[in-house]
Every structure is written in C-alpha cells, then in structure tokens.
Design a protein around this motif. Sequence first.
Motif, mmCIF file in Angstrom:
data_model
loop_
_atom_site.group_PDB
_atom_site.id
_atom_site.type_symbol
_atom_site.label_atom_id
_atom_site.label_comp_id
_atom_site.label_asym_id
_atom_site.label_seq_id
_atom_site.Cartn_x
_atom_site.Cartn_y
_atom_site.Cartn_z
ATOM 1 N N GLY A 63 20.339 78.868 2.154
ATOM 2 C CA GLY A 63 21.089 80.076 2.503
ATOM 3 C C GLY A 63 20.205 81.317 2.430
ATOM 4 O O GLY A 63 20.227 82.165 3.324
ATOM 5 N N LEU A 64 19.394 81.393 1.376
ATOM 6 C CA LEU A 64 18.522 82.572 1.206
ATOM 7 C C LEU A 64 17.464 82.636 2.315
ATOM 8 O O LEU A 64 17.163 83.699 2.843
ATOM 9 C CB LEU A 64 17.868 82.543 -0.175
ATOM 10 C CG LEU A 64 18.831 82.857 -1.330
ATOM 11 C CD1 LEU A 64 18.263 82.401 -2.666
ATOM 12 C CD2 LEU A 64 19.157 84.356 -1.379
ATOM 13 N N MET A 65 16.935 81.464 2.675
ATOM 14 C CA MET A 65 15.936 81.411 3.773
ATOM 15 C C MET A 65 16.603 81.844 5.084
ATOM 16 O O MET A 65 16.029 82.588 5.867
ATOM 17 C CB MET A 65 15.365 79.991 3.946
ATOM 18 C CG MET A 65 14.707 79.410 2.721
ATOM 19 S SD MET A 65 13.136 80.201 2.337
ATOM 20 C CE MET A 65 12.997 79.857 0.595
ATOM 21 N N ALA A 66 17.826 81.337 5.301
ATOM 22 C CA ALA A 66 18.540 81.638 6.551
ATOM 23 C C ALA A 66 18.850 83.130 6.648
ATOM 24 O O ALA A 66 18.768 83.722 7.734
ATOM 25 C CB ALA A 66 19.823 80.815 6.626
ATOM 26 N N ILE A 67 19.183 83.733 5.510
ATOM 27 C CA ILE A 67 19.495 85.175 5.529
ATOM 28 C C ILE A 67 18.251 85.982 5.916
ATOM 29 O O ILE A 67 18.310 86.859 6.770
ATOM 30 C CB ILE A 67 20.085 85.630 4.178
ATOM 31 C CG1 ILE A 67 21.516 85.082 4.026
ATOM 32 C CG2 ILE A 67 20.087 87.155 4.058
ATOM 33 C CD1 ILE A 67 22.155 85.305 2.667
ATOM 34 N N LEU A 68 17.110 85.630 5.339
ATOM 35 C CA LEU A 68 15.889 86.373 5.692
ATOM 36 C C LEU A 68 15.585 86.195 7.182
ATOM 37 O O LEU A 68 15.259 87.156 7.887
ATOM 38 C CB LEU A 68 14.696 85.915 4.835
ATOM 39 C CG LEU A 68 13.364 86.582 5.194
ATOM 40 C CD1 LEU A 68 13.430 88.104 5.037
ATOM 41 C CD2 LEU A 68 12.206 86.043 4.352
ATOM 42 N N GLU A 69 15.726 84.952 7.641
ATOM 43 C CA GLU A 69 15.446 84.686 9.052
ATOM 44 C C GLU A 69 16.358 85.513 9.956
ATOM 45 O O GLU A 69 15.911 86.105 10.939
ATOM 46 C CB GLU A 69 15.647 83.191 9.324
ATOM 47 C CG GLU A 69 14.695 82.675 10.364
ATOM 48 C CD GLU A 69 14.727 81.148 10.448
ATOM 49 O OE1 GLU A 69 14.579 80.473 9.408
ATOM 50 O OE2 GLU A 69 14.915 80.648 11.574
ATOM 51 N N SER A 70 17.635 85.570 9.598
ATOM 52 C CA SER A 70 18.559 86.292 10.475
ATOM 53 C C SER A 70 18.342 87.806 10.400
ATOM 54 O O SER A 70 18.547 88.515 11.382
ATOM 55 C CB SER A 70 20.010 85.875 10.204
ATOM 56 O OG SER A 70 20.639 86.808 9.389
ATOM 57 N N VAL A 71 17.873 88.302 9.247
ATOM 58 C CA VAL A 71 17.548 89.739 9.180
ATOM 59 C C VAL A 71 16.404 90.035 10.161
ATOM 60 O O VAL A 71 16.444 91.012 10.908
ATOM 61 C CB VAL A 71 17.150 90.166 7.740
ATOM 62 C CG1 VAL A 71 16.535 91.555 7.735
ATOM 63 C CG2 VAL A 71 18.348 90.122 6.819
ATOM 64 N N ILE A 72 15.397 89.163 10.179
ATOM 65 C CA ILE A 72 14.263 89.400 11.086
ATOM 66 C C ILE A 72 14.748 89.287 12.533
ATOM 67 O O ILE A 72 14.430 90.129 13.378
ATOM 68 C CB ILE A 72 13.097 88.425 10.800
ATOM 69 C CG1 ILE A 72 12.623 88.585 9.352
ATOM 70 C CG2 ILE A 72 11.940 88.683 11.776
ATOM 71 C CD1 ILE A 72 11.579 87.581 8.895
ATOM 72 N N ASP A 73 15.554 88.266 12.812
ATOM 73 C CA ASP A 73 16.039 88.067 14.190
ATOM 74 C C ASP A 73 16.885 89.238 14.676
ATOM 75 O O ASP A 73 16.737 89.698 15.792
ATOM 76 C CB ASP A 73 16.911 86.807 14.280
ATOM 77 C CG ASP A 73 16.070 85.538 14.207
ATOM 78 O OD1 ASP A 73 14.843 85.650 14.365
ATOM 79 O OD2 ASP A 73 16.656 84.457 13.983
ATOM 80 N N ARG A 74 17.785 89.691 13.810
ATOM 81 C CA ARG A 74 18.793 90.655 14.285
ATOM 82 C C ARG A 74 18.500 92.103 13.983
ATOM 83 O O ARG A 74 19.038 92.992 14.630
ATOM 84 C CB ARG A 74 20.146 90.329 13.652
ATOM 85 C CG ARG A 74 20.656 88.996 14.135
ATOM 86 C CD ARG A 74 22.047 88.781 13.635
ATOM 87 N NE ARG A 74 22.341 87.357 13.653
ATOM 88 C CZ ARG A 74 23.421 86.822 13.156
ATOM 89 N NH1 ARG A 74 24.318 87.610 12.602
ATOM 90 N NH2 ARG A 74 23.622 85.533 13.209
ATOM 91 N N ARG A 75 17.699 92.341 12.966
ATOM 92 C CA ARG A 75 17.588 93.742 12.543
ATOM 93 C C ARG A 75 16.182 94.319 12.625
ATOM 94 O O ARG A 75 15.973 95.482 12.289
ATOM 95 C CB ARG A 75 18.138 93.897 11.119
ATOM 96 C CG ARG A 75 19.580 93.426 11.037
ATOM 97 C CD ARG A 75 20.283 93.963 9.824
ATOM 98 N NE ARG A 75 21.668 93.527 9.769
ATOM 99 C CZ ARG A 75 22.377 93.428 8.656
ATOM 100 N NH1 ARG A 75 21.842 93.737 7.504
ATOM 101 N NH2 ARG A 75 23.631 93.043 8.692
ATOM 102 N N LEU A 76 15.246 93.485 13.052
ATOM 103 C CA LEU A 76 13.858 93.956 13.063
ATOM 104 C C LEU A 76 13.674 95.189 13.951
ATOM 105 O O LEU A 76 13.034 96.169 13.547
ATOM 106 C CB LEU A 76 12.918 92.825 13.504
ATOM 107 C CG LEU A 76 11.433 93.169 13.440
ATOM 108 C CD1 LEU A 76 10.986 93.417 12.003
ATOM 109 C CD2 LEU A 76 10.594 92.050 14.052
#
Length: 242
Positions: free
Chosen positions: A83-96
């Motif tokens: 879950g923690l890995m997925a959250i970081l990934e989605s922050v990069i995908d969506r908010r970069l």
Amino acid sequence: MVNELNSTDFSPLANPPYHVGIIMDGNGRWAEANGKSRYQGHQAGTDNLQRILEDSIEFGVKMLTIYAFSTENWRRSTYEIKGLMAILESVIDRRLAELSRKGIQIRHLGELDKLEATLRKKILYGMESTKHNDKLILNVAFNYGGRSEIVQAVKRVIQDSILPDQITEELLSRYMYTAGSPDPDLIIRTSGEFRTSNFLIWQAAYAEYYITPTYWPDFSKAEYYQTLSEFSQRDRRYGGRK
Ligand code: IPE
Ligand code: IPE
Ligand code: MG
C-alpha cells in the motif's frame, strides 16, 4: 504547544528555518481513531503532505525532508508495505506535474536499489524532471535509515581509497545522501513519540526538535505556523555561549 491554533493570521515569519525535517508519524492511529483502514490513514497522511508543501513555500522554508518509509518499515505486513509503495507511485503518476508547477524540486534519500524497478524508475523520473525547480527542495526519505546511510558512506569512502588523515566531518557529510545540503534546523515529529526512529541521525546532531501529540493527517497549517514561529525564538548555542 497545541493551544490557540485557530489563528488565520499567517504573517511572514522573521526567521523561518531553512531546512525542516518531518517524521510523519501516526497515520495508523489516526485511522484507528477515525474508523478507517491503515491504508486510508496513509492516504490521509499523503493528502496532508500536499498541504504542508504549499505551507512550507508560503512560510519561507526552502528545504523539507520527509520521512516516508524507513529501512525498518519492511517489518510491516506485505499488505501495508504494498500500500505504501502504491501510494508513492500514484503521487508521482498523478501529482508530479502539479508539484513541478509549484516549483518543487524532488530528491530522494535512501536505498533505491531495493525498490521495485517500476517505482525506482518513477522516482528517478520525478527527480530528473524537477531538478531545475527552486522554490522548495523536497527530500523524500523512502527506504531510508540513518545507520544504513552511514554504512554506505563508509563503504564508499573505502572504495575511494580515502586515507584516515583525510577523513573529516565535512568529508563524511559529502558521502551522506544529503551531500551538499545544509543540516536540518528543525525536526518535527507527530504522534507523540520521543525518538528519532533512525531519521537523519548524522545530520540532526544540532537540530531543534518539536514533538506534538497530533497525528500526522491532522497536523494543520496553524500548528505548522506555530511550530515555525516557536523555532525562531529558540536559543541555538551549538555548545558555545552567547
Ligand atoms: C507513519 O504512520 C507512516 C509510516 C511509518 C510509513 P504509522 O503507520 O507509523 O502510524 P502509527 O504509528 O501506526 O500510528
Ligand atoms: C518512523 O515512524 C518512520 C516514518 C515516519 C516513515 P515509525 O512508526 O516507523 O517509527 P517507530 O516504529 O514508532 O519507531
Ligand atoms: Mg508509527
């Protein structure tokens, strides 16, 4: 400490800390207190981070180091880690793109090699694509541990055939993940634990600490402002006398 936090007057701070470190702790307890899953707690913590980034820029903080995943956090369940890995990934995908528009430069502290290739590449992309931004430097400590940082520094010192006489505090600092960055002035820890949990143990030798019982997802702009203004009143003596 946590009183009088309703202030909406965020007048410019005379002497904000240059470099702030945050141990963003208490997502799990926040979730429990609010009848949510730990995953939702981590998401709420991530949402709060977005706000704190904006506040940091507004308050004149130039560098922010956030503790997002420690080398000890591998001891958690596979489910929580994923879950923690997925959250970081989605922050990069969506908010970069949005972070970059705000002028935020992303750097990573920690061991990248042990992360999955997809995540590793995204982190590297995030760093590369924001490297010219200069409003706020955001160091993301992810798979970071202070002791492991010192161990990797010593290994590289030996690989570089540095002689004992050449080893100084300045030299070792250049082998840390934070090479070239000033030491943190202030470290904030939420959720009331009085420990470093292996965060910036080399760099924080003379940092000021602020510990609050507030869980990370509830750490507000008003409390942040109050923490920074309280910091500017502190007498930093560095072992000397005024
Ligand atoms: C901090 O929240 C986030 C990480 C360590 C990744 P916790 O998950 O440690 O929350 P608590 O301490 O269980 O409340
Ligand atoms: C520190 O919090 C690590 C992060 C915030 C990423 P922990 O919750 O892992 O620390 P302990 O276990 O309370 O020392
Ligand atoms: Mg914790």
